[in-house]
Design an enzyme around this catalytic site. Structure first.
Site, PDB file in Angstrom:
ATOM      1  N   PRO A  10     -36.478  71.342-104.211  1.00 51.08           N
ATOM      2  CA  PRO A  10     -36.396  72.085-105.466  1.00 51.08           C
ATOM      3  C   PRO A  10     -37.674  72.828-105.822  1.00 51.08           C
ATOM      4  O   PRO A  10     -38.776  72.345-105.591  1.00 51.08           O
ATOM      5  CB  PRO A  10     -36.083  71.008-106.504  1.00 51.08           C
ATOM      6  CG  PRO A  10     -36.541  69.729-105.904  1.00 51.08           C
ATOM      7  CD  PRO A  10     -36.363  69.885-104.429  1.00 51.08           C
ATOM      8  N   ASN A  11     -37.472  73.997-106.347  1.00 53.80           N
ATOM      9  CA  ASN A  11     -38.514  74.889-106.856  1.00 53.80           C
ATOM     10  C   ASN A  11     -39.329  75.577-105.769  1.00 53.80           C
ATOM     11  O   ASN A  11     -40.145  76.452-106.073  1.00 53.80           O
ATOM     12  CB  ASN A  11     -39.442  74.171-107.837  1.00 53.80           C
ATOM     13  CG  ASN A  11     -38.690  73.644-109.027  1.00 53.80           C
ATOM     14  OD1 ASN A  11     -37.937  74.372-109.665  1.00 53.80           O
ATOM     15  ND2 ASN A  11     -38.846  72.365-109.320  1.00 53.80           N
ATOM     16  N   ARG A  18     -44.741  80.560-108.474  1.00 56.14           N
ATOM     17  CA  ARG A  18     -44.889  79.326-109.244  1.00 56.14           C
ATOM     18  C   ARG A  18     -46.276  78.731-109.037  1.00 56.14           C
ATOM     19  O   ARG A  18     -46.661  78.406-107.914  1.00 56.14           O
ATOM     20  CB  ARG A  18     -43.845  78.308-108.785  1.00 56.14           C
ATOM     21  CG  ARG A  18     -43.993  76.961-109.436  1.00 56.14           C
ATOM     22  CD  ARG A  18     -43.003  75.953-108.842  1.00 56.14           C
ATOM     23  NE  ARG A  18     -43.254  74.632-109.382  1.00 56.14           N
ATOM     24  CZ  ARG A  18     -43.191  73.523-108.679  1.00 56.14           C
ATOM     25  NH1 ARG A  18     -42.859  73.548-107.407  1.00 56.14           N
ATOM     26  NH2 ARG A  18     -43.446  72.362-109.250  1.00 56.14           N
ATOM     27  N   TYR A  23     -50.027  76.192-105.458  1.00 57.03           N
ATOM     28  CA  TYR A  23     -49.194  76.402-104.276  1.00 57.03           C
ATOM     29  C   TYR A  23     -49.522  77.669-103.491  1.00 57.03           C
ATOM     30  O   TYR A  23     -48.916  77.911-102.448  1.00 57.03           O
ATOM     31  CB  TYR A  23     -47.716  76.419-104.679  1.00 57.03           C
ATOM     32  CG  TYR A  23     -47.287  75.133-105.332  1.00 57.03           C
ATOM     33  CD1 TYR A  23     -47.125  73.973-104.575  1.00 57.03           C
ATOM     34  CD2 TYR A  23     -47.067  75.064-106.703  1.00 57.03           C
ATOM     35  CE1 TYR A  23     -46.746  72.783-105.163  1.00 57.03           C
ATOM     36  CE2 TYR A  23     -46.684  73.872-107.300  1.00 57.03           C
ATOM     37  CZ  TYR A  23     -46.524  72.734-106.528  1.00 57.03           C
ATOM     38  OH  TYR A  23     -46.148  71.556-107.113  1.00 57.03           O
ATOM     39  N   ASN A  74     -40.304  69.340 -96.895  1.00 57.43           N
ATOM     40  CA  ASN A  74     -41.078  69.308 -98.128  1.00 57.43           C
ATOM     41  C   ASN A  74     -40.044  69.007 -99.206  1.00 57.43           C
ATOM     42  O   ASN A  74     -39.353  69.912 -99.673  1.00 57.43           O
ATOM     43  CB  ASN A  74     -41.787  70.634 -98.394  1.00 57.43           C
ATOM     44  CG  ASN A  74     -42.627  70.579 -99.652  1.00 57.43           C
ATOM     45  OD1 ASN A  74     -42.421  69.735-100.522  1.00 57.43           O
ATOM     46  ND2 ASN A  74     -43.572  71.492 -99.770  1.00 57.43           N
ATOM     47  N   ALA A  77     -40.087  67.567-105.683  1.00 56.85           N
ATOM     48  CA  ALA A  77     -39.978  66.473-106.656  1.00 56.85           C
ATOM     49  C   ALA A  77     -39.095  65.327-106.173  1.00 56.85           C
ATOM     50  O   ALA A  77     -39.252  64.195-106.630  1.00 56.85           O
ATOM     51  CB  ALA A  77     -39.454  67.016-107.981  1.00 56.85           C
ATOM     52  N   GLU A  98     -43.045  64.579 -93.341  1.00 56.82           N
ATOM     53  CA  GLU A  98     -43.054  64.916 -94.773  1.00 56.82           C
ATOM     54  C   GLU A  98     -44.272  65.804 -95.042  1.00 56.82           C
ATOM     55  O   GLU A  98     -45.390  65.455 -94.653  1.00 56.82           O
ATOM     56  CB  GLU A  98     -43.143  63.620 -95.574  1.00 56.82           C
ATOM     57  CG  GLU A  98     -43.225  63.777 -97.054  1.00 56.82           C
ATOM     58  CD  GLU A  98     -43.377  62.433 -97.779  1.00 56.82           C
ATOM     59  OE1 GLU A  98     -43.775  62.472 -98.958  1.00 56.82           O
ATOM     60  OE2 GLU A  98     -43.132  61.364 -97.180  1.00 56.82           O
ATOM     61  N   HIS A 100     -46.420  68.243 -97.956  1.00 52.81           N
ATOM     62  CA  HIS A 100     -46.686  68.658 -99.340  1.00 52.81           C
ATOM     63  C   HIS A 100     -47.805  69.695 -99.303  1.00 52.81           C
ATOM     64  O   HIS A 100     -48.843  69.467 -98.679  1.00 52.81           O
ATOM     65  CB  HIS A 100     -47.097  67.474-100.208  1.00 52.81           C
ATOM     66  CG  HIS A 100     -46.019  66.439-100.273  1.00 52.81           C
ATOM     67  ND1 HIS A 100     -44.906  66.596-101.048  1.00 52.81           N
ATOM     68  CD2 HIS A 100     -45.882  65.269 -99.609  1.00 52.81           C
ATOM     69  CE1 HIS A 100     -44.113  65.553-100.873  1.00 52.81           C
ATOM     70  NE2 HIS A 100     -44.675  64.733-100.001  1.00 52.81           N
ATOM     71  N   ARG A 107     -53.084  64.490-107.904  1.00 52.02           N
ATOM     72  CA  ARG A 107     -52.354  65.027-109.057  1.00 52.02           C
ATOM     73  C   ARG A 107     -51.888  63.887-109.959  1.00 52.02           C
ATOM     74  O   ARG A 107     -52.416  62.783-109.898  1.00 52.02           O
ATOM     75  CB  ARG A 107     -51.195  65.898-108.549  1.00 52.02           C
ATOM     76  CG  ARG A 107     -51.740  67.109-107.756  1.00 52.02           C
ATOM     77  CD  ARG A 107     -50.675  68.036-107.301  1.00 52.02           C
ATOM     78  NE  ARG A 107     -49.996  68.634-108.459  1.00 52.02           N
ATOM     79  CZ  ARG A 107     -48.862  69.295-108.370  1.00 52.02           C
ATOM     80  NH1 ARG A 107     -48.255  69.429-107.199  1.00 52.02           N
ATOM     81  NH2 ARG A 107     -48.297  69.817-109.442  1.00 52.02           N
TER      82      ARG A 107
END
Length: 145
Positions: A10-11, A18, A23, A74, A77, A98, A100, A107
């Protein structure tokens, strides 16, 4: 030849727009073009992005009936919330890395836990878009033994 599936959650369709301070300014399409152009020798890539958890699970399930040798994901969330995506990845029995873009450990505290990390071949965080390249190289080396 091997085929790898690159999944974005998502996103991530908003990459380049964004939170560019977190990012970067590279769009998802630019990322996909760059990965395709620079994939390890003998590796073909397929890409999928969804903001809908069920669609992502369905895409992962299809791996059981396709010649997919590795997955780069990736999960966005969903990293911190989705047991269902974890279960789907476990079910297909294909190695995955995985990824990110940001350093999730630097964070917010809720981003420090991943439902996927303990079943992943590797976890790459905080390397920006280059993390995807590292993930593909990691999978390629694993598959070549």
């Amino acid at each position: 030849m091997s085929k790898m599936l690159v999944l974005n959650g998502p996103n991530l369709n908003l990459l380049g727009r964004r939170e560019p301070g977190v990012y970067g300014t590279t769009t998802l399409q630019e990322l996909e073009n760059n990965l395709s152009a620079n994939a390890p020798s003998g590796v073909t890539l397929e890409f999928f992005q969804s903001n809908h958890e069920g669609q992502m699970i369905d895409r992962i399930h299809r791996v059981m009936d396709e010649p997919i040798d590795g997955i780069v994901i990736n999960p966005g969330a969903w990293t911190h919330t989705s047991v269902a995506i974890r279960d789907a990845l476990s079910a297909v029995v294909v190695p995955f890395v995985e990824v990110h873009i940001s350093n999730v450990h630097a964070r917010e505290a809720f981003r420090h836990h991943s439902y996927l990390s303990d079943i992943a071949l590797a976890v790459i965080a905080g390397c920006g878009m280059q993390g995807y390249t590292f993930a593909l190289e990691t999978l390629d080396q694993r598959l070549k033994g």
